[in-house]
Every structure is written in C-alpha cells, then in structure tokens.
Design a protein around this motif. Structure first.
Motif, short mmCIF file in Angstrom:
data_model
loop_
_atom_site.label_atom_id
_atom_site.label_comp_id
_atom_site.label_asym_id
_atom_site.label_seq_id
_atom_site.Cartn_x
_atom_site.Cartn_y
_atom_site.Cartn_z
N HIS A 1 -6.64 54.45 27.43
CA HIS A 1 -6.19 53.07 27.57
C HIS A 1 -5.85 52.43 26.23
O HIS A 1 -6.45 51.44 25.83
N GLU B 1 0.21 52.16 35.06
CA GLU B 1 -1.03 52.94 35.02
C GLU B 1 -0.93 54.18 35.90
O GLU B 1 -1.44 55.25 35.53
N ARG C 1 -7.06 48.23 34.37
CA ARG C 1 -7.21 46.84 33.94
C ARG C 1 -6.45 45.89 34.85
O ARG C 1 -6.47 44.68 34.63
#
Length: 685
Positions: free
Chosen positions: A297, A435, A681
């Motif tokens: 990330h 993502e 997130r």
C-alpha cells in the motif's frame, strides 16, 4: 505520406450521400435495446443513435445496460421468430413444391370474414415433399403454445365433410378430448425428457436420463442450430465437450460446483453447521467482507509540484491566468502548442485507448493490433491505455498487458452511470478498482494514474474531488466540441475553457489534475458531428457515404480526422474504442490500414495517456524525442506475463463467477465496497 497527398484523397469523395438509421432516440444520451436483435443495441449521443453489437454470443441486457450471457437476459426476439415459423409449419400443410426444406415457413389462413378456423388438411407422410419424421413432429408439437389446435391436425379433420348423427359426433368429441389429453401428457413428458437449451452447456440441476441406443446426439435438430446461429462466435453445438476450442469455457456456470453448498438461495454464506446438516437455522451475516488478499500500500502520488503557488483545492474555479499557470504543474486549456514549439518541431502523439473488460473475447484482437512489427520511431513497440472495468475481466491477461508496457487505468467496478454518485461512491468505484487491479493483476497502485467514467457520464465536482483526494493524475471523459484547431490536454487548476457537452462538469479548482479531452470528430463532408467523438465512434457508415468500399470508408474517416490534428497544431490525436467495434471485419481492416500508415511516419508516436501527459509536462522537440525517457521501453520493475493463471470460483449475484489471476485468489468475488483486499483503504468508507 505527405499531408497534401492525404488531403487529395478526400477531395474525390466529399459529394457522396449519407446513410441514416430508422431508430429514434427517446433521450439525448442512453443505451437502448435493439427492437428485433438480442445481440444489438443503440448508444444515443446527443440524440444520434449508434448501432453497437455484443460479441462472443452475449446479448444486450436492458437491466445492466451492458452485454450479458443469454441465460441471464429475457430476450425472446430470435426465439419468437423460430416459434412463429414452427407453428406456421404445423398449422399449414400446403407444402411449397419448389422448397427443398420442410422447415420453410408458410403463411397461415387468417380470413377475418369467416369466424371459424379453417383447419388444414391432415399431415401425411405420403404427401409429396412434406417429409416430417417422428422426431420433428414431436419437436413441433412441443414448441406449440396451443397443443390442442396442433393435435387436431393429426386426426379426425379429414372426415369433417361426412354426415354424422348427434351420437356419433358426441362419441367423436369424447375421443378427441381423450386424444388431446393424451397428446398433452406426451408433449409434457417429452419436454421433461429432452435436454433443455443450455443444460449441456451449463450443467443441469436434475440428472439426465441415459441416452437409449440409436437416439440422435444432442443438438442435432435444425431448431437448435438456428438458435445457435443467432449468436456469432458461439460454438455450433451446445455440448462443450464437442467444442474443438472452448476458449471461454471457464466463464460458464457449473450447477454441480461444490460452491453451491456454501451459500443459500439468497447468496448468503452458510456456516459450517448449516452447510453440513442445515439444522442451525440462524441467519448468516453475509460472509467475509474484509477480504483475504494483501497489497503493497504505497500511497499513489501525482507528480510533485515545482511551483507551490496556485488556487486552493475546491475553491471556485476562475478564468485561467496564463502568467501564473505554467508548466510542468499547470496548463490552461486551449490549442496553443506547449513549450513554444513550432509545428514542424512537434511530434504528433496518437493516444490509443480501449474500454471495458479484458478477457478471451478480445485477447486475439489485442495480439493482432500490438504485433511486434508495429513500432514507434525509436524502435519501442507501440502501446495503449486500457480503461479496465471489473466484471468479466481476466486479470491474468491484464497482468500480461501491463508487463508488455501498456498502461492500465480505472474504468470502475460496476460500470454504472455515475452523474448522481456521491464522492464516496466515486471513490469506491474508481479507487476500489485501482486496488483490485493491484491485488489481482500485480499492478503497482501508483501506476494506475487515470480514470474514464463509464458511458462518459462524469459526476461533476464529486468525481473530480475524488480524483484529487485519491491522488489520481488525470481523467479522460470530457468530450470537447472545439476542434479547429483541436485542444491540447490541460489541468483543472482553473475554469475549463470549453463548453460542457455532458453535464455536470466541474466548476471548482483541482490543482494538478489533468484532463485529456475527447476531441470531436468530423464526418467525411468535413462537418462537425456530435455523434462522433472517438469514444463513441461505433459505426462509421451511419454518417458516411456509401460510394466507397467499406474498408476505405473507415480508413478515410480516421485519416481525415487525424489530418486535422497533424496539419494544424499537432495536438494529441485520440483513438478510443470498445473492443466490440472491431468485430465488424471492415472496421478492423480499415483501422489496421490506418495504423500501418501512421507508424511509417517518422514524426508520429503511438503512446499511452500517461506518456502523453509526461510529454505535456516536458515538451520535447522531435530532434530529441528518441532519447525522451518516458518514451523508452524498459519495464524491469513490472511483473512477468501471466502464462499459467489460476481460476478462482466465487459466488456473485446468486451464481458462480470464474476469475483468472496469477495472484492469490480472494475469498469473495470483488465488488463495490468489498474488493477482496484485506488492507483496503476504500472498503471501510
């Protein structure tokens, strides 16, 4: 090829007529099903209808507003036509002697003046030219929605002119009723015995009977063949075991898959007790939502600003101040060549992009277009940007495209109209897809820099606020009408300089966020056409003349619009396509001809959207472009091609989806708000 030579080609053909479609758009923008063809649909842009078709046997779904498997769509147009023909055969035995096929449809006798049914003569196997065998007769009877009418054809009708007593008539009526009941029972048993359409392909819930010796093979009837003929690209047999190349068989739902034991009828995951015996009775909470796949990330970042001054984010956008808005961080909208370069010193960039899912249906197309023989002037292969939506995407193929040097961008998860989306919804769709691309295609988060809104339905300030906060670098969703000369990409530090063609457009400042506009195309008569942005350039013959061969019409259409960029200010020329457009052979041939023409030119470069922005930030003349670092082809830090993907079978929408990836399989099918990424997130928002 010189500009004057290219221009001379068009002067010969500008006086030809144009063809129109009869379809009328109910609204200016939208997707609408074709009235008769299940696999076709219309895209309405500014009230102009554009015909598009689904590929690989898919049909258009009005509910999803995209193509879907035939089993999921209640489209009966092809089926109805087959039924109508079959019923017509059963009701009219007047065989056309010139016809060689016993499947030829004939008109029924519908005399409105006589309020009675004129029953045809009985079907006789001795009648010359009829030739209906037992199998086909049962098939026709099983298709009829009125078995009582059909069954009277086969008995009793040939004696209707004979005088009978009332007792004889009552006895005959009773016999007819019993015969009708018997035939109905026979038809129902036959329907239950026969394999249903799709059972062989997708697997049946009920065990099929063993075929008897001498039984014909499945799919031998002409009716099934005619149904399959309506789906181009689908194997000519329903049984996948008979398909010589079932390249897309992993997409098919297998009803015997053990995953069905893990979910109830509403898609809720059963706990182990319910799975084993079904005695628990407690409601499940929906299964895992956090996901199981972890990603690296690193927070994506836009290019760092060299000059800190500029407007505050989300402040009201003001007219652009060219004294304060300077490269590399800021660029006012307009047609001026950046870096004060002359036209002769400016390379002509061509931004090639493709939208929607990547899978086996378009794999061969991309292999053909990006053949190793097609290179830029510095010897590197040409490249493109793929705006990837999630559903039906093969992430193994996406990883291979990324490994080969192409850019991967976000096109949302659910591929929905987003003009009414909130900022959070935009974030879940676009950053969530970023993502997913990272988790299942091995793409670095920071390399997913851009987005394109599905259907070009931008979301105004909500969408661009998401772009800024999620550190996306650019958007490429806004069409622009002004094209004489065409506009260059610009940043959203200030107010947009062009009309808003598809509202809502942003009216606030988003410093450092770039917009690559979709410049309007002209038709062959050199008229601006609001139905021809490159993004919706679906069927050129709709607006072009019919006096040229189809391949040349496509070629000249693209070349004419390219010429307007090349001969004026050389702003980047956009080629934005859906893969379905290439299923029409002359589209693909005309495009290939154009592509081979421009790659032979020493001042033309076929690049990705991100490469074009890097050139905009640092305008480099042709003399030095061969060594321009962003145009090099060194991809050592990218993952290898995905040659042996694994297949993940996952529950989604009350069915099983098969997703291919060379990364770890998730526990749940990725979707909006539950991406399958453990450290997402976006999901918790």
């Amino acid at each position: 090829m010189s500009p004057s030579l290219i221009a001379s080609f068009f002067a010969l053909f500008l006086g030809c007529g144009a063809a129109k479609t009869d379809f009328r758009c109910p609204e200016e923008f939208g997707y609408y099903a074709h009235p008769t063809e299940c696999s076709n649909y219309y895209v309405c842009v500014f009230g102009g209808p554009l015909l598009e078709s689904c590929t690989g046997g898919l049909v258009y779904s009005h509910d999803l507003q995209t193509c879907d498997w035939p089993r999921n769509v209640a489209c009966n147009s092809n089926r109805n036509s087959v039924l109508d023909e079959s019923i017509g055969i059963a009701l009219d035995s007047q065989k056309d002697e010139k016809s060689k096929s016993n499947r030829t449809p004939r008109k029924q006798n519908n005399n409105k003046q006589e309020q009675v049914f004129n029953l045809p003569k009985p079907i006789s196997r001795e009648t010359e030219g009829v030739g209906v065998d037992d199998e086909e007769e049962e098939e026709l009877l099983s298709l009829s929605p009125q078995p009582s009418i059909v069954s009277t054809v086969t008995h009793g009708a040939n004696n209707r002119n004979t005088l009978k007593t009332s007792q004889d008539m009552e006895e005959e009526e009773e016999k007819e009723e019993k015969e009708i009941e018997r035939r109905i029972e026979t038809i129902q048993e036959e329907i239950l015995r026969q394999t249903n359409f799709g059972d062989v392909l997708f697997g049946s819930r009920t065990p099929a009977k063993e075929p008897l010796p001498g039984d014909p093979p499945v799919n031998s009837s002409s009716l099934e063949k005619s149904l399959l003929a309506g789906y181009p690209g689908v194997p000519t047999v329903l049984d996948d075991s008979q398909d010589t190349d079932p390249i897309d068989s992993f997409y098919y739902v297998n009803w015997e898959d053990p995953i069905y034991d893990q979910f109830d009828d509403y898609g809720e995951r059963l706990d182990k007790g319910e799975e084993a015996a079904g005695e628990d009775g407690e409601e499940d909470k929906g299964g895992p939502q956090a996901g199981s796949v972890w990603i690296d990330h690193e927070i994506p970042q836009r290019p760092s600003k060299t000059h800190p001054q500029g407007p505050e984010p989300e402040s009201s956008a003001l007219p652009c101040n060219e004294q304060r808005c300077t490269l590399p961080d800021c660029r006012c909208g307009g047609s001026d060549i950046p870096g004060n370069l002359s036209v002769r010193d400016t390379p002509q960039l061509v931004i090639l992009t493709f939208d929607d899912s990547v899978n086996d249906l378009n794999k061969q197309l991309y292999q053909d277009i990006f053949h190793t023989s097609r290179k830029n002037p510095n010897g590197c292969p040409i490249s493109a940007t793929f705006y990837v939506s999630h559903e039906w995407t093969d992430y193994g193929l996406v990883q291979s495209l990324y490994s080969d040097g192409h850019e991967i961008a976000s096109h949302s998860i659910s591929h929905s109209f987003g003009e009414q989306f909130s900022r959070t919804k935009w974030l879940k769709e676009m950053a969530g897809q970023r993502e997913i691309l990272s988790g299942f295609a091995g793409i670095k988060l920071e390399d997913v820099r851009g987005i394109r809104a599905p259907f070009l339905a931008i979301g105004g300030n909500n969408m661009f606020s998401m772009l800024y906060d999620a550190n996306f670098t650019y958007d490429s969703s806004m069409p622009i009408y002004e094209n004489r000369p065409p506009s260059y990409p610009y940043t959203l530090d200030y107010k947009i300089s062009h009309d808003c063609m598809i509202p809502p457009c942003p009216n606030k400042a988003y410093p450092g966020v770039w917009e690559i506009p979709l410049v309007m195309w002209n038709d062959l008569k050199d008229n601006p056409d609001t139905t021809l942005t490159p993004q919706v350039f679906v069927e050129p013959p709709v607006t072009m003349s019919n006096c040229l061969p189809k391949v040349l019409r496509v070629y000249y259409m693209i070349m004419k619009n390219f010429q307007r960029h090349y001969s004026t200010n050389r702003s980047p020329f956009g080629l934005s396509y859906h893969p379905a457009w290439f299923t029409t052979p002359h589209h693909k041939e005309g495009f290939d001809l154009f592509l081979d023409t421009i790659i032979s030119m020493e001042d033309v470069w076929v690049v990705t959207a991100w490469q074009a922005i890097q050139w905009m930030r640092d305008p480099t003349p042709i003399q030095n472009i061969d060594t321009f670092k962003p145009f090099q082809c060194v991809y050592k830090e990218r993952p290898p091609r995905c040659e042996k993907p694994k297949v993940c079978n996952l529950w989604h929408k009350s069915g099983v989806r098969y997703m291919r990836t060379c990364q770890e399989c998730p526990d749940i099918y990725p979707w909006t708000g539950r991406t399958g990424i453990a450290n997402s997130r976006v999901d918790p928002l």
